[in-house]
Design a protein around this motif. Structure first.
Motif, PDB file in Angstrom:
ATOM      1  N   VAL A  98      59.902  68.823  26.642  1.00  0.00           N
ATOM      2  CA  VAL A  98      60.855  67.731  26.820  1.00  0.00           C
ATOM      3  C   VAL A  98      60.411  66.825  27.977  1.00  0.00           C
ATOM      4  O   VAL A  98      59.729  67.260  28.911  1.00  0.00           O
ATOM      5  CB  VAL A  98      62.273  68.309  27.070  1.00  0.00           C
ATOM      6  CG1 VAL A  98      62.333  69.027  28.416  1.00  0.00           C
ATOM      7  CG2 VAL A  98      63.335  67.228  26.992  1.00  0.00           C
ATOM      8  N   GLY A  99      60.761  65.545  27.890  1.00  0.00           N
ATOM      9  CA  GLY A  99      60.474  64.618  28.983  1.00  0.00           C
ATOM     10  C   GLY A  99      59.042  64.122  29.040  1.00  0.00           C
ATOM     11  O   GLY A  99      58.586  63.656  30.084  1.00  0.00           O
ATOM     12  N   VAL A 100      58.341  64.215  27.922  1.00  0.00           N
ATOM     13  CA  VAL A 100      56.931  63.814  27.862  1.00  0.00           C
ATOM     14  C   VAL A 100      56.751  62.879  26.668  1.00  0.00           C
ATOM     15  O   VAL A 100      57.175  63.188  25.562  1.00  0.00           O
ATOM     16  CB  VAL A 100      56.015  65.046  27.701  1.00  0.00           C
ATOM     17  CG1 VAL A 100      54.545  64.629  27.637  1.00  0.00           C
ATOM     18  CG2 VAL A 100      56.237  66.043  28.836  1.00  0.00           C
ATOM     19  N   VAL A 101      56.125  61.710  26.904  1.00  0.00           N
ATOM     20  CA  VAL A 101      55.843  60.786  25.799  1.00  0.00           C
ATOM     21  C   VAL A 101      54.472  61.104  25.211  1.00  0.00           C
ATOM     22  O   VAL A 101      53.706  61.885  25.774  1.00  0.00           O
ATOM     23  CB  VAL A 101      55.887  59.309  26.255  1.00  0.00           C
ATOM     24  CG1 VAL A 101      57.280  58.928  26.733  1.00  0.00           C
ATOM     25  CG2 VAL A 101      54.850  59.038  27.345  1.00  0.00           C
ATOM     26  N   ALA A 102      54.175  60.495  24.053  1.00  0.00           N
ATOM     27  CA  ALA A 102      52.886  60.743  23.409  1.00  0.00           C
ATOM     28  C   ALA A 102      51.734  60.139  24.219  1.00  0.00           C
ATOM     29  O   ALA A 102      50.706  60.777  24.436  1.00  0.00           O
ATOM     30  CB  ALA A 102      52.893  60.175  21.986  1.00  0.00           C
ATOM     31  N   HIS A 103      51.915  58.895  24.674  1.00  0.00           N
ATOM     32  CA  HIS A 103      50.856  58.196  25.400  1.00  0.00           C
ATOM     33  C   HIS A 103      51.489  57.244  26.412  1.00  0.00           C
ATOM     34  O   HIS A 103      52.665  56.909  26.298  1.00  0.00           O
ATOM     35  CB  HIS A 103      49.945  57.424  24.439  1.00  0.00           C
ATOM     36  CG  HIS A 103      50.672  56.420  23.594  1.00  0.00           C
ATOM     37  ND1 HIS A 103      51.074  55.188  24.077  1.00  0.00           N
ATOM     38  CD2 HIS A 103      51.095  56.464  22.316  1.00  0.00           C
ATOM     39  CE1 HIS A 103      51.695  54.523  23.133  1.00  0.00           C
ATOM     40  NE2 HIS A 103      51.728  55.272  22.049  1.00  0.00           N
ATOM     41  N   GLY A 107      56.486  50.627  30.093  1.00  0.00           N
ATOM     42  CA  GLY A 107      57.767  50.880  30.738  1.00  0.00           C
ATOM     43  C   GLY A 107      58.016  52.330  31.101  1.00  0.00           C
ATOM     44  O   GLY A 107      59.130  52.706  31.440  1.00  0.00           O
ATOM     45  N   TRP A 108      56.994  53.185  31.037  1.00  0.00           N
ATOM     46  CA  TRP A 108      57.182  54.621  31.261  1.00  0.00           C
ATOM     47  C   TRP A 108      56.344  55.062  32.448  1.00  0.00           C
ATOM     48  O   TRP A 108      55.154  54.768  32.533  1.00  0.00           O
ATOM     49  CB  TRP A 108      56.763  55.393  30.005  1.00  0.00           C
ATOM     50  CG  TRP A 108      56.842  56.891  30.135  1.00  0.00           C
ATOM     51  CD1 TRP A 108      55.807  57.751  30.384  1.00  0.00           C
ATOM     52  CD2 TRP A 108      58.006  57.717  30.021  1.00  0.00           C
ATOM     53  NE1 TRP A 108      56.260  59.041  30.423  1.00  0.00           N
ATOM     54  CE2 TRP A 108      57.598  59.061  30.209  1.00  0.00           C
ATOM     55  CE3 TRP A 108      59.350  57.445  29.785  1.00  0.00           C
ATOM     56  CZ2 TRP A 108      58.500  60.136  30.154  1.00  0.00           C
ATOM     57  CZ3 TRP A 108      60.236  58.516  29.726  1.00  0.00           C
ATOM     58  CH2 TRP A 108      59.824  59.835  29.914  1.00  0.00           C
ATOM     59  N   THR A 109      56.954  55.800  33.364  1.00  0.00           N
ATOM     60  CA  THR A 109      56.216  56.269  34.549  1.00  0.00           C
ATOM     61  C   THR A 109      56.075  57.777  34.568  1.00  0.00           C
ATOM     62  O   THR A 109      55.512  58.342  35.502  1.00  0.00           O
ATOM     63  CB  THR A 109      56.934  55.821  35.841  1.00  0.00           C
ATOM     64  OG1 THR A 109      58.284  56.328  35.820  1.00  0.00           O
ATOM     65  CG2 THR A 109      56.958  54.304  35.953  1.00  0.00           C
ATOM     66  N   GLY A 110      56.594  58.457  33.535  1.00  0.00           N
ATOM     67  CA  GLY A 110      56.530  59.915  33.481  1.00  0.00           C
ATOM     68  C   GLY A 110      55.252  60.413  32.823  1.00  0.00           C
ATOM     69  O   GLY A 110      54.324  59.653  32.544  1.00  0.00           O
ATOM     70  N   PRO A 111      55.213  61.716  32.526  1.00  0.00           N
ATOM     71  CA  PRO A 111      54.004  62.322  31.955  1.00  0.00           C
ATOM     72  C   PRO A 111      53.826  61.974  30.479  1.00  0.00           C
ATOM     73  O   PRO A 111      54.772  61.591  29.789  1.00  0.00           O
ATOM     74  CB  PRO A 111      54.258  63.822  32.126  1.00  0.00           C
ATOM     75  CG  PRO A 111      55.749  63.969  32.152  1.00  0.00           C
ATOM     76  CD  PRO A 111      56.269  62.719  32.802  1.00  0.00           C
ATOM     77  N   SER A 112      52.580  62.113  30.000  1.00  0.00           N
ATOM     78  CA  SER A 112      52.279  61.884  28.587  1.00  0.00           C
ATOM     79  C   SER A 112      51.362  62.986  28.066  1.00  0.00           C
ATOM     80  O   SER A 112      50.607  63.605  28.832  1.00  0.00           O
ATOM     81  CB  SER A 112      51.614  60.520  28.381  1.00  0.00           C
ATOM     82  OG  SER A 112      50.275  60.533  28.840  1.00  0.00           O
ATOM     83  N   GLU A 131      44.748  53.200  25.528  1.00  0.00           N
ATOM     84  CA  GLU A 131      45.882  54.010  25.995  1.00  0.00           C
ATOM     85  C   GLU A 131      46.457  54.894  24.892  1.00  0.00           C
ATOM     86  O   GLU A 131      47.377  55.671  25.126  1.00  0.00           O
ATOM     87  CB  GLU A 131      46.982  53.100  26.563  1.00  0.00           C
ATOM     88  CG  GLU A 131      47.751  52.283  25.542  1.00  0.00           C
ATOM     89  CD  GLU A 131      47.055  50.983  25.169  1.00  0.00           C
ATOM     90  OE1 GLU A 131      47.674  50.196  24.432  1.00  0.00           O
ATOM     91  OE2 GLU A 131      45.904  50.759  25.612  1.00  0.00           O
ATOM     92  N   ARG A 132      45.919  54.790  23.653  1.00  0.00           N
ATOM     93  CA  ARG A 132      46.440  55.593  22.547  1.00  0.00           C
ATOM     94  C   ARG A 132      45.337  56.385  21.864  1.00  0.00           C
ATOM     95  O   ARG A 132      45.448  56.741  20.689  1.00  0.00           O
ATOM     96  CB  ARG A 132      47.146  54.694  21.524  1.00  0.00           C
ATOM     97  CG  ARG A 132      48.371  54.008  22.065  1.00  0.00           C
ATOM     98  CD  ARG A 132      49.237  53.428  20.955  1.00  0.00           C
ATOM     99  NE  ARG A 132      48.560  52.387  20.194  1.00  0.00           N
ATOM    100  CZ  ARG A 132      48.565  51.109  20.532  1.00  0.00           C
ATOM    101  NH1 ARG A 132      49.184  50.711  21.630  1.00  0.00           N
ATOM    102  NH2 ARG A 132      47.942  50.208  19.792  1.00  0.00           N
ATOM    103  N   GLN A 133      44.256  56.697  22.575  1.00  0.00           N
ATOM    104  CA  GLN A 133      43.132  57.372  21.947  1.00  0.00           C
ATOM    105  C   GLN A 133      43.569  58.709  21.336  1.00  0.00           C
ATOM    106  O   GLN A 133      44.260  59.508  21.969  1.00  0.00           O
ATOM    107  CB  GLN A 133      42.008  57.583  22.956  1.00  0.00           C
ATOM    108  CG  GLN A 133      42.428  58.297  24.229  1.00  0.00           C
ATOM    109  CD  GLN A 133      41.346  58.269  25.299  1.00  0.00           C
ATOM    110  OE1 GLN A 133      40.450  59.104  25.281  1.00  0.00           O
ATOM    111  NE2 GLN A 133      41.417  57.323  26.212  1.00  0.00           N
ATOM    112  N   GLY A 134      43.188  58.921  20.089  1.00  0.00           N
ATOM    113  CA  GLY A 134      43.487  60.178  19.419  1.00  0.00           C
ATOM    114  C   GLY A 134      44.884  60.293  18.854  1.00  0.00           C
ATOM    115  O   GLY A 134      45.188  61.236  18.122  1.00  0.00           O
TER     116      GLY A 134
END
Length: 308
Positions: A98-103, A107-112, A131-134
């Protein structure tokens, strides 16, 4: 660099406020649209207009859009709880916490996921934007579960096509409020940005085709545990379609869930988990399937409902 756009007002926006129309057409918030209008960056039939003016189908819009925020360059950043389920030369399957984006996004400063894998020394294909490799599909930040990423160019191409052609078996479990009627069914309703321009998505006529199949696994007093099979993969698709049925995901306050139910069950985000992922391996051409257990917060909520 600013982006100059000229286009007629679609007939479907007839009578809308100008700020709402601009927000809808260009995917902006109403506030941002109003700022552009106030700055004189919006002309209607060649003249400045007010944000509350009503637009008419066929009127000519001229809009100067600001440059989009640039996505940050991915950098290695360890992500606690990010588990590698499978890895070979072509693909890597992870169980996203939870709390993790894909990439990374502007507007996001959290983990990916992407940065977490880079920190683990995983080499992903460089196809697509840097920024979206893979990345071949995504999960919302607060949706947990299985994601596959491409490590080779071949895998990237094949998996992107598989997701586009709907040959990937994507299964989710979600806890929703109430009891859907019928207990098993299909929601076939187009999705687009919500007209309010506030980050939500909604069932909108003329939106992108979106199909969600659901089946009730377990019914409780005030909630139901559903298995979801997605044909399409629109942003917030399950959350939007469940809300459209008037059975929002428990804890999904953005889409109208009752906060008292989530609080009673100790759920602080939408109860939604990507539980299974199946597809043909992109280079070995054999079927593969992966599964993920519920994380603790979701499992505890179901256990409590069973006890009740």
């Amino acid at each position: 660099m600013s982006d100059h756009r000229s286009l007629p007002v679609p007939d479907g926006l007839e009578g809308d406020r100008l700020d709402a129309a601009i927000a809808r057409l260009f995917g902006l918030s109403r506030t941002r649209a109003a700022e552009l209008i106030a700055a004189g960056d919006v002309l209607v039939d060649g003249d400045p207009a007010g944000k509350s003016d009503r637009v008419h189908g066929g009127a000519w819009l001229e809009v100067v859009l600001p440059p989009p925020p640039s996505a940050p360059t991915p950098r290695p950043e360890p992500v606690p709880g990010l588990r590698i389920v499978h890895e070979d030369a072509d693909i890597i399957v992870v169980d996203k916490p939870v709390g993790v984006v894909a990439h990374p996004t502007g507007g996001w400063t959290g983990p990916s996921v992407l940065e977490g894998l880079l920190a683990s020394g995983v080499q992903l294909t460089t196809s697509g934007a840097a920024e979206r490799q893979g990345i071949v599909h995504r999960l919302d930040a607060n949706t947990t579960g299985l994601m596959v990423l491409a490590k080779s160019e071949t895998a990237y191409t094949v998996l992107k096509r598989a997701f586009k052609e709907r040959t990937v078996d994507k299964r989710y479990h979600t806890l929703v409020q109430g009891h859907p009627d019928p207990l098993r069914g299909t929601v076939d309703a187009p999705i687009d940005r919500h007209p309010a321009g506030d980050g939500r998505w909604a069932v909108v006529a003329g939106g992108r085709p979106s199909v969600t199949h659901y089946d009730t696994l377990e019914a409780f007093r005030a909630a139901s545990l559903l298995e979801i099979r997605l044909e399409t993969g629109r942003t917030h698709q399950i959350r939007v379609h469940m809300a459209a049925l008037r059975h929002p995901c428990v804890g999904d306050h953005l889409y109208g869930a009752d906060p008292t139910i989530a609080e009673r069950l100790g759920v602080s985000r939408q109860w939604l988990h990507a539980v299974r992922l199946g597809f043909e391996h992109p280079t070995e051409h054999r079927p593969v399937e992966f599964a993920s257990d519920y994380p603790d917060d979701l499992a505890k909520a179901v256990d409590q409902l069973r006890e009740d």
